[in-house]
Design a protein around this motif. Structure first.
Motif, short mmCIF file in Angstrom:
data_model
loop_
_atom_site.label_atom_id
_atom_site.label_comp_id
_atom_site.label_asym_id
_atom_site.label_seq_id
_atom_site.Cartn_x
_atom_site.Cartn_y
_atom_site.Cartn_z
N TYR B 32 0.86 -1.17 0.00
CA TYR B 32 0.00 0.00 0.00
C TYR B 32 0.91 1.22 0.00
N PHE B 34 1.43 5.62 0.35
CA PHE B 34 0.94 6.81 1.03
C PHE B 34 1.82 8.02 0.69
N LYS B 49 -3.69 8.22 -0.16
CA LYS B 49 -3.24 6.84 -0.07
C LYS B 49 -3.80 6.02 -1.22
N LEU B 51 -4.72 2.07 -1.86
CA LEU B 51 -4.87 0.73 -1.28
C LEU B 51 -5.23 -0.27 -2.38
N SER B 98 0.04 -7.18 6.50
CA SER B 98 -0.28 -6.74 7.86
C SER B 98 0.92 -6.71 8.79
N SER B 99 2.04 -6.25 8.31
CA SER B 99 3.20 -6.12 9.20
C SER B 99 3.14 -4.82 10.00
N TYR B 100 2.16 -3.97 9.73
CA TYR B 100 1.91 -2.76 10.51
C TYR B 100 2.94 -1.65 10.31
N LYS B 101 4.03 -1.91 9.59
CA LYS B 101 5.12 -0.94 9.56
C LYS B 101 5.09 -0.08 8.31
N LEU B 102 5.24 1.23 8.50
CA LEU B 102 5.41 2.15 7.38
C LEU B 102 6.89 2.34 7.13
#
Lengths: 112, 114
Positions: B32, B34, B49, B51, B98-102
Motif C-alpha cells: 500500500y 501513502f 493513499k 490501497l 499486515s506487518s503494521y510498519k510504514l
C-alpha cells in the motif's frame, strides 16, 4: 478530542542521562508507533505496539525501550542517552493495519 | 524488504506553476502507498493513499498521485501550487501482509516562491 499528544516538546540531556518520552491517544486506536526523524533520512521506526500488551522492534531499536501502559499510552525510554540519539521523535497511532497513521507534534531531543 | 526512494531532496517552484514530486519503491510483495505532508514544526498528516482500485488518487487540496505498478512509482502532482503548499512531503509504503510498519522515503522539501 486531542488526537495524539506527546510530552515534553523539547528536552536537552547530557550523555548518560535517562528520560522517558510520553505519548497518549484518545482515538481508541489499537496500534501505536515511535519514530525518529533525522535530516535527509525520513522517519525510521523505533518500536511499535500492534495491540495492548504487545511490543515489537522496528528498524532502529538499539538504545531504546518501550512500554504499552494501556490502550491509550505508549512510552519510549532512553536508559543512557547518547549524542547519536539527538533527533525529533514522533509518536503515531492507527485503528487498522492499513489505515491512516495519526502523528503527534513531536519531541525535539538534544543530547550533549 | 521494502525501500522508498525520493530522488529530489528539494523542489523550488513558483506560485501557480505545476509540480511533480517523485517517489519510487521496491518490494518483493504487494504494498500500500501513502503520501504524508509535514508543515514546519508540526507532525505528519496523511495527504492521500493508494490501497486498491483506481490507480489515480486525489486529495482534498488538489494533489493527486498515480500508482504505476510496472514502474514501481507513486509520483505526487499538483497542477497549480500555492504558497501554503510549502512543506516537506514524504512517500511511504507498507506491506499487504499486515506487518503494521510504514517505510518512509527521505522526504522532498517543496518550496513555493511568489
Amino acid at each position: 478530542n486531542a488526537g495524539v499528544t506527546q510530552t515534553p516538546k523539547f528536552q536537552v540531556l547530557k550523555t548518560g542521562q535517562s528520560m522517558t518520552l510520553q505519548c497518549a491517544q484518545d482515538m481508541n486506536h489499537n496500534s501505536m508507533y515511535w519514530y525518529r526523524q533525522d535530516p535527509g533520512m525520513g522517519l525510521r521506526l523505533i518500536y511499535y505496539s500492534a495491540s495492548e500488551g504487545t511490543t515489537d522492534k522496528g528498524e532502529v531499536p538499539n538504545g531504546y525501550n518501550v512500554s504499552r501502559l494501556n490502550k491509550r499510552e505508549f512510552s519510549l525510554r532512553l536508559e543512557s542517552a547518547a549524542p547519536s540519539q539527538t533527533s525529533v521523535y514522533f509518536c503515531a497511532s492507527t485503528a487498522t493495519t492499513v489505515g491512516e497513521q495519526f502523528f503527534g507534534p513531536g519531541t525535539r531531543l538534544t543530547v550533549l | 524488504a521494502q525501500s522508498v526512494t525520493q530522488l529530489d531532496s528539494q523542489v523550488p517552484v513558483f506560485e501557480e506553476a505545476p509540480v511533480e514530486l517523485r517517489c519510487n519503491y521496491s518490494s518483493s510483495v504487494s504494498v500500500y502507498l501513502f503520501w504524508y505532508v509535514q508543515y514546519p514544526n508540526q507532525g505528519l498528516q496523511l495527504l492521500l493513499k493508494y490501497l486498491s482500485g483506481s490507480t489515480l488518487v486525489e486529495s482534498i487540496n488538489g494533489f493527486e498521485a498515480e500508482f504505476n505498478k510496472s514502474q514501481t512509482s507513486f509520483h505526487l502532482r499538483k497542477p497549480s501550487v500555492h504558497i501554503s503548499d510549502t512543506a516537506e512531503y514524504f512517500c511511504a509504503v507498507t506491506r499487504m501482509d499486515s506487518s503494521y510498519k510504514l517505510i518512509f522515503g527521505s522526504g522532498t522539501r517543496l518550496l513555493v516562491r511568489p
